[in-house]
Design an enzyme around this catalytic site. Structure first.
Site, PDB file in Angstrom:
ATOM      1  N   ASP A 446       0.855  -1.181   0.000  1.00  0.00           N
ATOM      2  CA  ASP A 446       0.000   0.000   0.000  1.00  0.00           C
ATOM      3  C   ASP A 446       0.893   1.233   0.000  1.00  0.00           C
ATOM      4  O   ASP A 446       2.082   1.162   0.319  1.00  0.00           O
ATOM      5  CB  ASP A 446      -0.908  -0.026   1.241  1.00  0.00           C
ATOM      6  CG  ASP A 446      -1.883   1.129   1.273  1.00  0.00           C
ATOM      7  OD1 ASP A 446      -2.327   1.539   0.180  1.00  0.00           O
ATOM      8  OD2 ASP A 446      -2.202   1.619   2.357  1.00  0.00           O
ATOM      9  N   ASP A 635      -2.018  -0.887   5.944  1.00  0.00           N
ATOM     10  CA  ASP A 635      -2.343  -0.406   7.287  1.00  0.00           C
ATOM     11  C   ASP A 635      -3.815  -0.075   7.471  1.00  0.00           C
ATOM     12  O   ASP A 635      -4.265   0.138   8.589  1.00  0.00           O
ATOM     13  CB  ASP A 635      -1.513   0.844   7.613  1.00  0.00           C
ATOM     14  CG  ASP A 635      -1.884   2.028   6.735  1.00  0.00           C
ATOM     15  OD1 ASP A 635      -2.297   1.796   5.575  1.00  0.00           O
ATOM     16  OD2 ASP A 635      -1.767   3.176   7.185  1.00  0.00           O
ATOM     17  N   ASP A 639      -7.258  -2.658   3.364  1.00  0.00           N
ATOM     18  CA  ASP A 639      -6.203  -3.628   3.047  1.00  0.00           C
ATOM     19  C   ASP A 639      -6.451  -4.996   3.683  1.00  0.00           C
ATOM     20  O   ASP A 639      -5.791  -5.969   3.329  1.00  0.00           O
ATOM     21  CB  ASP A 639      -4.838  -3.112   3.543  1.00  0.00           C
ATOM     22  CG  ASP A 639      -4.456  -1.796   2.910  1.00  0.00           C
ATOM     23  OD1 ASP A 639      -4.653  -1.652   1.693  1.00  0.00           O
ATOM     24  OD2 ASP A 639      -3.965  -0.907   3.627  1.00  0.00           O
TER      25      ASP A 639
END
Length: 851
Positions: A446, A635, A639
């Protein structure tokens, strides 16, 4: 330029926003210096990121074969005309038997005006004076609550703990151990007199199987907390307008059509259609990946509901302002609820280590059964009339193949590795993830909070009608950084006071200090050299994602649109072989064909932008289907499905949500992407390297005098000399291990009926003479260089390796002592009964015999 701060401490000169007008841009994990690729002329960077990228923003990021678009990607006009006439309010509860993986964001209210939404949900609102809205009446609310259920996330169907434990028990290795234990008792039943020790061995087999199952069961019970962390994201109380009155009610009692009032500091209690807002901004970073707070208005120009400015999502935070909204989704039908369904519905793949163990068990079981059958046949040929002895012998041969010490050995090694990783700020939740980390071939990371810190960093300063760079490495030639310019000194002073930079030393001049931290650019470069492909998967805008990707060297080469612009050719004329970088918008993912996915993963530099949680999950599944061992870092809540599905999910500790931490198998305690690479480099030769080297021994002669240099998965050269040294040291510890453990076994064998301690250990001095000469011979073979030539050993073996056989030797003595305690407990000594009146006196005959 505005953007995000790097993942660790940045330049020491300027860090925080200041009063003077300044320009902000995204800063990455680099703490001390830029990499060589980052030290480019500032004008070139600005021209590329602002002019070229912005000019191609209207072009398609990637063009594939013509594909029909799904229904939910209709144009704004069609959606408004068709959907407003036919759509009805969705039910809060999902139909039984529906597949949670097929959920999609079906919100279309963002395309309607406030009056149309109010009509759809039969609620009375006043867009011009929202506080005077009537809202629903109490009877409507009670009826809707009864029909649709409370505004909570429905927990998944729970299996009884006993059923979960039985599932853990029915793995191949545990079945093999249980079978071996049962056969031991069958052997005892056939011949009780000669097979008494088999009862203890059978109990050990069964105990190991049940213990292994309990450890796995415990891990599964911990993962059940994922849904609970989702539930904690829903606020307990909220403000709602019913019958013209502003009330504070339980968020769980919200229904479709309720008019909700939210203000700064509140968590949004459901998915809302905003019909009035005053300076309102919401933080969607954990849900959609947006790096900055998003403004919320009563108007909207976006067709994608995740980008709509008039929609607030359940669980997000209002960071400023206030507003009024109509509840359009509750419970499981909210975007948060759909993510929860994706996470709870995904099954984690087996780790490469688990797959290898399963293969090993199948091979061992096959060999054991074949050997048992062969020896049974041989026994029947030699002793055709002794069926009992032949069956007992066949069972003994079969059980002898069972590696009962394998689970303990694997667990110990993985635990040691996990402890070492903890020193690198990496917390391991799943022990098998230790081995998976060394086998990763594709790392999907990410952006927000992972490659960047979701914070602002000063990079350019505007004062006295000029722009100055905050970094000396990218100063403009026309406007060099001049501390004497009015305003510069004030900015430097304020920024220095606000700085949180950490330095390696404080006893040297300020300019000579080095900032602690690791550069993301270096980390990504290390991954590439190790053969690991790194791609970005983010919910942020494609231009932002590409800009960050180029700053951290994740994307270096040109994409298809950039090549078309530079060469002046039509984008359709650019062939696949001409570009190696690709940026894909989330809206394209749903229409990608199998060939398109192959094309995407054939590129070395990949960025997925504007992705939803289901898109991230789809990306992971596609990569796994192509044979990749996929690691995912993230985080946010968005996700969590991908973190759970990945072969190894890695979450952030400081910025990560509880959901992502529970779904992941590892947690980066310092939120530093470079920590992952530290751990990768720490492993050295991984099991993957070992398998490759074993497969290529006939061709490249590894671990022999003719061995070729091997490049490990972490780009480490293992030369012929290093291979031979490792091989000789391995043989050395094998010799010493056999010798040391046999010394302990010597005393254990003498302790058949008593503990292996006490005076009897010294009753035979010849034992110690044999031990002395045996140990001396073993040490000579290993640590005297001429013996190394004859026995292929190495005097470089560290004495620390002796601790391994010594530990197992102590275990042998402990096992012998426990066995004696059990034997004494089960079979106490029976003394002869005393006979009253019977006196035995010496006689002449007895004395004579004694003499």
């Amino acid at each position: 330029m505005s953007g995000e701060s790097g993942n660790s401490t940045s330049e020491p000169t300027v860090h925080q926003e200041v009063i003077t007008k300044i320009t902000l841009t995204t800063h990455t994990n680099d703490n001390s210096q830029f990499s060589d690729n980052s030290k480019k002329d500032n004008s070139e960077i600005f021209e590329k990121s602002n002019n070229e990228i912005s000019e191609i923003s209207s072009q398609s990021m990637i063009q594939f074969n013509e594909q029909p678009k799904p229904d939910h990607f209709k144009s704004e006009a069609n959606s408004s005309a068709v959907e407003s006439a036919t759509r009805t309010p969705p039910a809060t509860k999902e139909t039984k038997g529906s597949d949670p993986n097929k959920k999609s964001v079906d919100i279309d209210e963002h395309l309607l005006n406030p009056e149309e939404v109010a009509e759809r949900y039969h609620v009375d609102i006043n867009p011009s004076k929202p506080s005077e809205s009537k809202g629903l009446n109490v009877n409507q609310a009670e009826k809707l609550l009864e029909e649709n259920g409370p505004n909570i996330l429905t927990p998944p169907k729970r299996k009884h703990p006993i059923l979960k434990y039985l599932e853990c028990l029915m793995t191949l290795f545990n079945i093999l151990l249980i079978l071996a234990g049962i056969l031991m008792y069958i052997l005892f039943a056939i011949d009780p007199a000669n097979n008494q020790p088999n009862t203890y061995l059978g109990a050990i087999f069964l105990g190991v199987a049940f213990l292994n199952a309990f450890i796995e069961f415990y891990q599964l019970q911990k993962s059940a907390a994922i849904l609970e962390s989702f539930l904690n994201m829903i606020p307990q109380q909220c403000y709602v307008i019913r019958e013209g009155k502003l009330l504070q009610i339980q968020a769980s009692t919200l229904v479709l059509g309720d008019v909700v009032f939210i203000k700064m500091g509140d968590k949004v209690p459901a998915d809302l259609f905003v019909f009035s807002a005053t300076d309102m901004k919401v933080d969607n970073s954990s849900l959609t990946g947006e790096s900055e707070p998003q403004e919320r208005l009563k108007t909207n120009t976006y067709s994608n509901p995740l980008e709509a400015t008039n929609i607030c999502f359940n669980g997000t935070l209002v960071v400023s302002g206030e507003g009024f909204g109509i509840v359009i989704r509750t419970g499981d039908n909210t975007v948060l609820g759909q993510i929860a369904g994706l996470t709870a519905g995904e099954e984690k793949n087996k780790s490469p280590l688990a797959v290898e163990i399963d293969k090993f068990v199948k091979i061992i079981a096959t060999i054991a059964i074949l050997c048992g059958i062969i020896f049974f046949g041989i026994g029947m040929k030699i002793m055709p009339n002794n069926l009992t002895a032949n069956v007992a012998f066949a069972i003994s041969v079969l059980v002898a193949w069972v590696p009962e010490g394998l689970p303990a050995t694997v667990t110990i090694l993985l635990t040691i590795a996990a402890k070492r990783m903890a020193a690198q700020n990496v917390l391991v939740k799943d022990l098998q993830g230790v081995e998976t980390l060394g086998a990763i071939t594709l790392l999907a990371t990410d952006k927000t909070g992972t490659l960047t810190r979701n914070q602002m960093t000063v990079t350019y300063v505007w004062t006295s009608l000029n722009i100055y760079s905050a970094f000396q490495s990218v100063q403009s030639e026309n406007t060099p950084f001049d501390p004497s310019v009015p305003g510069i000194q004030e900015i430097i002073h304020i920024s220095s006071l606000c700085s949180r930079a950490k330095f390696d030393r404080t006893d040297i001049p300020f300019n000579e200090r080095a900032i602690l931290g690791d550069a993301t650019e270096t980390a990504i470069g290390s991954c590439r050299r190790a053969g690991i492909r790194v791609m970005m998967v983010t919910g942020d805008h494609p231009l932002t994602a590409e800009s960050i990707g180029r700053k951290i060297n994740l994307m270096i080469s040109d994409t298809k649109p950039l090549i078309a612009k530079k060469t002046g050719r039509p984008i359709e004329s650019i062939h696949e072989s001409e570009y190696n970088a690709i940026v894909i918008h989330g809206e394209q993912i749903d229409s990608l064909s199998e060939n398109d996915w192959d094309t995407v993963f054939s590129k070395d530099e990949i960025i997925f932008a504007r992705t939803s949680p289901s898109h991230k999950l789809e990306i992971v599944k596609r990569a796994q289907s192509l044979g990749h061992i996929v690691g995912v870092t993230g985080d946010g809540v968005n996700d969590s499905p991908a973190l759970k599905k990945a072969d190894l999910g890695i979450a952030m500790n400081q910025s990560g949500s509880d959901v992502s931490k529970e779904a992941a198998a590892m947690i980066l305690m310092d939120d530093n992407f470079a920590s992952t690479v530290k751990v990768l480099n720490h492993h050295g030769i991984t099991p993957y390297d070992t398998r490759i080297m074993q497969q290529e021994v006939p061709q490249k002669h590894y671990f022999t005098d003719n061995a070729e240099t091997y490049i490990s998965i972490h780009n480490q050269e293992i030369t012929k000399d290093q291979q031979l040294r490792a091989y000789y040291e391995a043989q050395s510890i094998v010799y010493l291990s056999i010798m040391i453990q046999q010394i302990f076994n010597l005393f254990a064998c003498k302790a058949r009926h008593r503990f292996p301690f006490g005076k009897f250990m010294f009753s035979n001095p010849r034992n110690f003479i044999g031990i002395f000469f045996g140990a001396g011979l073993g040490m000579c073979i290993v640590y005297i260089e001429p013996f190394n030539v004859a026995f292929n050993t190495s005097y470089t073996l560290s004495p620390l390796f002796w601790l391994i056989p010594f530990a197992f030797g102590v275990y042998i003595l402990i096992h012998a002592s426990i066995r004696i305690l059990i034997v004494r407990r089960m079979n106490p000594v029976n003394l002869n009964p005393e006979i009253i009146g019977l006196q035995m006196h010496p006689t002449v005959h007895s004395i004579e015999r004694k003499v």
